[in-house]
Scaffold this active site. Sequence first.
Site, mmCIF file in Angstrom:
data_model
loop_
_atom_site.group_PDB
_atom_site.id
_atom_site.type_symbol
_atom_site.label_atom_id
_atom_site.label_comp_id
_atom_site.label_asym_id
_atom_site.label_seq_id
_atom_site.Cartn_x
_atom_site.Cartn_y
_atom_site.Cartn_z
ATOM 1 N N LYS A 189 -2.886 1.435 -3.121
ATOM 2 C CA LYS A 189 -2.478 1.840 -5.350
ATOM 3 C C LYS A 189 -2.649 1.185 -6.271
ATOM 4 C CE LYS A 189 0.188 5.977 -3.025
ATOM 5 N NZ LYS A 189 0.863 5.516 -1.673
ATOM 6 N N PHE A 201 6.729 6.412 6.181
ATOM 7 C CA PHE A 201 5.473 6.988 5.254
ATOM 8 C C PHE A 201 4.430 5.734 5.748
ATOM 9 C CE2 PHE A 201 1.623 8.951 2.736
ATOM 10 C CZ PHE A 201 1.294 9.482 3.722
ATOM 11 N N ASP A 250 4.352 -2.809 4.486
ATOM 12 C CA ASP A 250 2.948 -2.568 4.318
ATOM 13 C C ASP A 250 3.683 -1.863 2.771
ATOM 14 O OD1 ASP A 250 1.975 0.156 2.832
ATOM 15 O OD2 ASP A 250 2.322 1.369 3.876
HETATM 16 C C1 LIG Z 1 0.573 5.988 -0.609
HETATM 17 C C2 LIG Z 1 1.058 5.554 0.741
HETATM 18 C C3 LIG Z 1 -0.168 5.026 1.816
HETATM 19 C C4 LIG Z 1 -1.409 5.682 1.723
HETATM 20 O O1 LIG Z 1 -2.248 5.205 1.140
HETATM 21 P P1 LIG Z 1 -3.210 6.648 0.220
HETATM 22 O O2 LIG Z 1 -4.786 5.172 -0.074
HETATM 23 O O3 LIG Z 1 -3.225 7.385 0.358
HETATM 24 O O4 LIG Z 1 -4.413 6.976 2.050
HETATM 25 C C5 LIG Z 1 0.546 4.037 2.210
HETATM 26 N N1 LIG Z 1 1.594 3.731 2.559
HETATM 27 C C6 LIG Z 1 2.664 3.580 1.832
HETATM 28 C C7 LIG Z 1 3.842 3.220 1.730
HETATM 29 C C8 LIG Z 1 2.037 4.662 0.509
HETATM 30 O O5 LIG Z 1 2.645 4.213 -0.473
#
Ligand SMILES: *Cc1c(COP(=O)(O)O)cnc(C)c1O
Length: 402
Positions: free
Chosen positions: A254, A138, A225
């Site tokens: 986050k 994701f 990521d």
């Molecule tokens: C939450 C998340 C995203 C997306 O972040 P947003 O601030 O909602 O756009 C991307 N990568 C990972 C691993 C995430 O957990």
Amino acid sequence: MNAPETTQSRPMPHVLNTYGRLPIALAHGRGCWVWDTHGKKYLDGLGGIAVNTLGHAHPKLVPALQDQIGKLIHCSNYYEVPLQEQLATKLCELSGLSGAFFCSTGLEANEGALKIARKYGHDRGIERPEIIVYEGAFHGRSIATLSATANPKVQAGFGPLVEGFVRVPLNDLAAVEHVARTNPNVVAVFLETIQGEGGIHPSRWDYLRSLRALCDRQEWLLMLDEVQCGIGRTGKWFAHQWAGVVPDVMPLAKGLGSGVPIGAIVCGPKAVNVLGPGNHGTTFGGNPLAMRAGVETLRIMEEDGLMANAAHVGGLLSGGLKQALSGVAGVVEVRGAGLMIGIELDRPCGVILQRAADAGLMLSVTADRVIRLVPPLILSADEAAQIVAILAPLVREFLATP
Ligand SMILES: *Cc1c(COP(=O)(O)O)cnc(C)c1O
């Protein structure tokens, strides 16, 4: 997140109906506790989805943000923003990387990372650069990041998807080596160090080390990521540090601002000069309020030893859950690292969300059948024990009633 349908009839909302929301409105919080508009109290096992690093109304963060709001919330990237320098320097010191670009969300950090990978390829004469991505991944919900995401529910209805991605299974080195042998257009490998939305699936540390070596050999960028698993959550600043590797590009978001919207693309030497003036930008990214939130979050984490706390209390929490759920039929696995924990069940369990809320606990259910706990990093041992005491009986009861 699949919240159950509520039977209660509610007025037609003016906010678009993109979330299955619980009928709960939170009014205020303190530490790891939040209160709804009726005064009901909840233990926060979700932390706003791994966002509220310092919990709620942290006594050191609040005055710092108040101070910043009174000085300057936003200017523009037309001018120097010293707090950007300060936060970038700190992130480089903690990660061993060389520079950072600031934005406001996780998808934006990932979108920027994908642009860096493509331009890195073009700069090396590759006309149609491709990026290796993963099953279960994701990365966000923009058109490019949803294309990199593996979840068909995230993609459905939004085609045509962006091209230039090659998908492989996680922790399968042979699959990546096969791509290396057969696809000369690949420029980067892009993965979550620990998959979050996909159901808390960690990369094996030896797999990450092998990927690092392969990326060096192929002159690919290793892009990790860390939007969800970074910022101390696993007990190190960044989850990949457990493997002893250093990525070329690391998107963050986050937890970096403890709730103030912020994202960052942190780059190592191979990636730091790929973008130049005019190649990338954002209006809000790097504004003084967000930067102050980032600087203070990292400072308070250090001052208060919150990484050690995440490792210690995370161990207590996952240990407590494993013990309380051991031998329970239908519990597949309790896994994760530090305060990023998934309890995989053998069946969809979205209803647990409402039942946990009724019992005074916030959590999430991801990938249909994984209960996820990503609480604030200030969680105490006593609060961890309370989570186990509320959650374990709910899980047992859920699995016992067909
Ligand atoms: C939450 C998340 C995203 C997306 O972040 P947003 O601030 O909602 O756009 C991307 N990568 C990972 C691993 C995430 O957990």
